[in-house]
Design an enzyme around this catalytic site. Structure first.
Site, PDB file in Angstrom:
ATOM      1  N   HIS A  68       0.705  -1.212  -0.009  1.00 47.43           N
ATOM      2  CA  HIS A  68       0.050   0.012  -0.138  1.00 47.43           C
ATOM      3  C   HIS A  68       0.863   1.262  -0.018  1.00 47.43           C
ATOM      4  O   HIS A  68       1.262   1.839   1.066  1.00 47.43           O
ATOM      5  CB  HIS A  68      -0.907   0.137   1.257  1.00 47.43           C
ATOM      6  CG  HIS A  68      -1.973   0.888   1.108  1.00 47.43           C
ATOM      7  ND1 HIS A  68      -3.294   0.634   1.419  1.00 47.43           N
ATOM      8  CD2 HIS A  68      -2.038   2.301   0.950  1.00 47.43           C
ATOM      9  CE1 HIS A  68      -3.960   1.704   1.350  1.00 47.43           C
ATOM     10  NE2 HIS A  68      -3.317   2.695   0.932  1.00 47.43           N
ATOM     11  N   ASN A 102      -5.121   6.271  -6.908  1.00 50.43           N
ATOM     12  CA  ASN A 102      -5.702   7.649  -7.010  1.00 50.43           C
ATOM     13  C   ASN A 102      -4.611   8.688  -7.474  1.00 50.43           C
ATOM     14  O   ASN A 102      -4.212   9.704  -6.754  1.00 50.43           O
ATOM     15  CB  ASN A 102      -6.075   7.963  -5.451  1.00 50.43           C
ATOM     16  CG  ASN A 102      -4.956   7.932  -4.306  1.00 50.43           C
ATOM     17  OD1 ASN A 102      -3.992   7.040  -4.536  1.00 50.43           O
ATOM     18  ND2 ASN A 102      -5.071   8.486  -3.245  1.00 50.43           N
ATOM     19  N   ASP A 313       1.305   2.575   3.863  1.00 49.91           N
ATOM     20  CA  ASP A 313       0.462   3.650   3.454  1.00 49.91           C
ATOM     21  C   ASP A 313       1.467   5.083   3.142  1.00 49.91           C
ATOM     22  O   ASP A 313       0.861   5.885   3.303  1.00 49.91           O
ATOM     23  CB  ASP A 313      -0.662   3.868   4.478  1.00 49.91           C
ATOM     24  CG  ASP A 313      -1.615   4.860   3.963  1.00 49.91           C
ATOM     25  OD1 ASP A 313      -1.786   4.897   2.525  1.00 49.91           O
ATOM     26  OD2 ASP A 313      -2.724   5.162   4.602  1.00 49.91           O
ATOM     27  N   HIS A 317       3.726  14.036   0.781  1.00 50.21           N
ATOM     28  CA  HIS A 317       2.996  15.497   0.474  1.00 50.21           C
ATOM     29  C   HIS A 317       4.252  16.519   0.542  1.00 50.21           C
ATOM     30  O   HIS A 317       5.065  16.528   1.268  1.00 50.21           O
ATOM     31  CB  HIS A 317       2.123  15.598   1.502  1.00 50.21           C
ATOM     32  CG  HIS A 317       0.596  14.984   1.284  1.00 50.21           C
ATOM     33  ND1 HIS A 317      -0.169  15.169   0.210  1.00 50.21           N
ATOM     34  CD2 HIS A 317       0.070  14.125   2.004  1.00 50.21           C
ATOM     35  CE1 HIS A 317      -1.085  14.367   0.374  1.00 50.21           C
ATOM     36  NE2 HIS A 317      -1.135  13.898   1.433  1.00 50.21           N
TER      37      HIS A 317
END
Length: 435
Positions: A68, A102, A313, A317
């Site tokens: 992930h 995504n 995960d 950013h």
């Protein structure tokens, strides 16, 4: 295909969580595969023409598999690319990753799956396996062409970042994915309960004056989806599980023999809502950091086998996305380079054996994804990690190879450090590379 010189890894502690192997020995890599390994290999010395890596008694195990990650390419390359994400993975001992769809545009057709695969080949680093989206554009309405995505190489389906909220759509997704034997991974979040929340609902959110997210936002989706698994028989996977109630639901489903699995991210067993501190946006994520009781439930779920895998995960950013008021800050943290030492806290803390920790980072995610990895096997791919189990150090986000450094673990003391990462026999990271 050009292969590096045959290499002997000697003086190693060989670890294979799938077979239970744990002991001194050597391993031989030739033409990108594991040619042989064992306690007596090279007992009389390494023949001429074979490169030698002295492991110094440290752990040599199958390369880690992170099922992930978010590599942000295409669309947000200023945060991460497949190449820089691969460098980050290699520095963390990860040899295979499954990237979420995504992106922008969304990985919802064959061309985007092929694009990710091509970019990964060009990077010549770790292996990258794309997930395909469940619904077109992640809009939750129209299913993607799952068969074509699977044929192109998608290892599963997910609308991660958003839940599949419509029950009929989720039912159809589970039914169709079953035909290809692939998992549907759900970002379990009832957005009507989440609303504008930006951290877990409770005493801390009240004290900080921040809107909270109740545990039930995750639990009700997991419980609904398990009912749909009963209806369809599809393989269902809960991504980044974070609540005791959801773990209990998965536990009951497993006992009933349903094809239900889940993963947990290290931050959900290593941190709590208190680590948000005074509006620390680097600790803002979805699902949010929750209570100590929930954190303990994650550890218990790993101990009893309810939680199948550990996944980072990894959600990079840039500074501009995080250094804003809490309500406006982006969700997510980077995690590839901290996944191993944080997972080893479970071992050093006496919660899990080393074999059980490594199994959840290697063979278990490999089985969930259906990929040939995560095991020491003669003739199998030479994807390896060499690590010092006990080396003490402090996490320093300034050392990260990722393009982004949004982590709440900066400065945290840990034990266990990657020394070398090998993919198909090629060293893609060595500790000296940090200099």
């Amino acid at each position: 295909m050009i292969h590096e010189q045959p290499t002997a890894y000697v003086n190693a502690r060989l670890l294979d969580p799938d077979s239970g192997l744990d002991g001194p020995g050597a391993l031989f890599v030739k033409e990108g595969v594991v040619a042989d390994f064992g306690p007596k290999l090279f007992a009389d010395g390494v023949p001429d023409g074979i490169a030698t890596v002295d492991c110094g008694g440290h752990c040599l195990a199958p390369g880690l598999i992170d099922m992930h990650v978010h590599f942000r390419e295409p669309g947000h390359e200023h945060k991460e690319t497949i190449a820089t994400g691969g460098l980050s993975a290699a520095a963390g001992g990860v040899t295979s990753v499954a990237c979420m769809p995504n992106t922008k545009p969304v990985i919802d057709d064959m061309a985007l799956v092929e694009f990710v695969q091509r970019r990964a080949r060009d990077a010549k680093g770790v292996k990258v396996y794309p997930f395909g989206a469940v619904t077109k554009g992640l809009e939750g309405r129209q299913l993607t062409e799952m068969g074509m995505l699977a044929e192109a190489g998608a290892v599963g389906f997910s609308d991660d970042g958003l839940p599949v909220a419509d029950s009929q759509v989720m039912r159809r997704a589970l039914s169709y994915a079953r035909a290809f034997g692939l998992i549907v991974s759900q970002h379990a979040e009832d957005l009507s309960l989440t609303s504008c929340g930006c951290m877990a609902e409770g005493e801390v959110s009240t004290r900080l004056g921040l809107p909270g997210i109740p545990d039930e936002s995750e639990i009700v989706v997991v419980e609904r989806d398990i009912r749909l698994v009963e209806l369809t028989g599809g393989r269902y996977h809960v991504a980044h599980i974070s609540t005791a109630g959801a773990v209990d639901a998965v536990r009951r489903a497993k006992r009933a023999g349903l094809p239900v699995t889940c993963e947990v991210a290290p931050h959900h067993f290593a941190l709590t809502e208190h680590d948000v501190g005074d509006y620390r946006t680097f600790a803002k994520m979805a699902p949010p950091l929750r209570s100590e009781a929930n954190r303990k439930a994650m550890v218990d779920g790993l101990k009893d086998g309810t939680i199948d895998a550990i996944a980072s995960d990894h959600a990079p950013h840039d500074q501009e996305s995080k250094r804003v008021p809490m309500e406006r800050a982006a969700n997510g943290i980077v995690g590839l380079e901290t996944m191993l030492p944080l997972s080893l806290e479970l071992y050093h803390g006496g919660h899990l054996s080393l074999r059980e920790v490594l199994r959840r980072l290697t063979s278990a995610p490999a089985d969930l994804l259906g990929i040939d990895a995560g095991r020491l096997r003669r003739g199998g791919p030479a994807d390896l990690v060499l690590f010092d189990l006990d080396a003490p150090w402090r996490i320093d986000r300034g050392e990260f190879r990722s393009k982004s450094s949004n982590t709440p673990f900066d400065g945290r003391p840990v034990q266990g450090r990657v020394l070398r990462t090998v993919v198909d026999g090629r060293a893609v990271f060595a500790a000296a590379d940090r200099s």
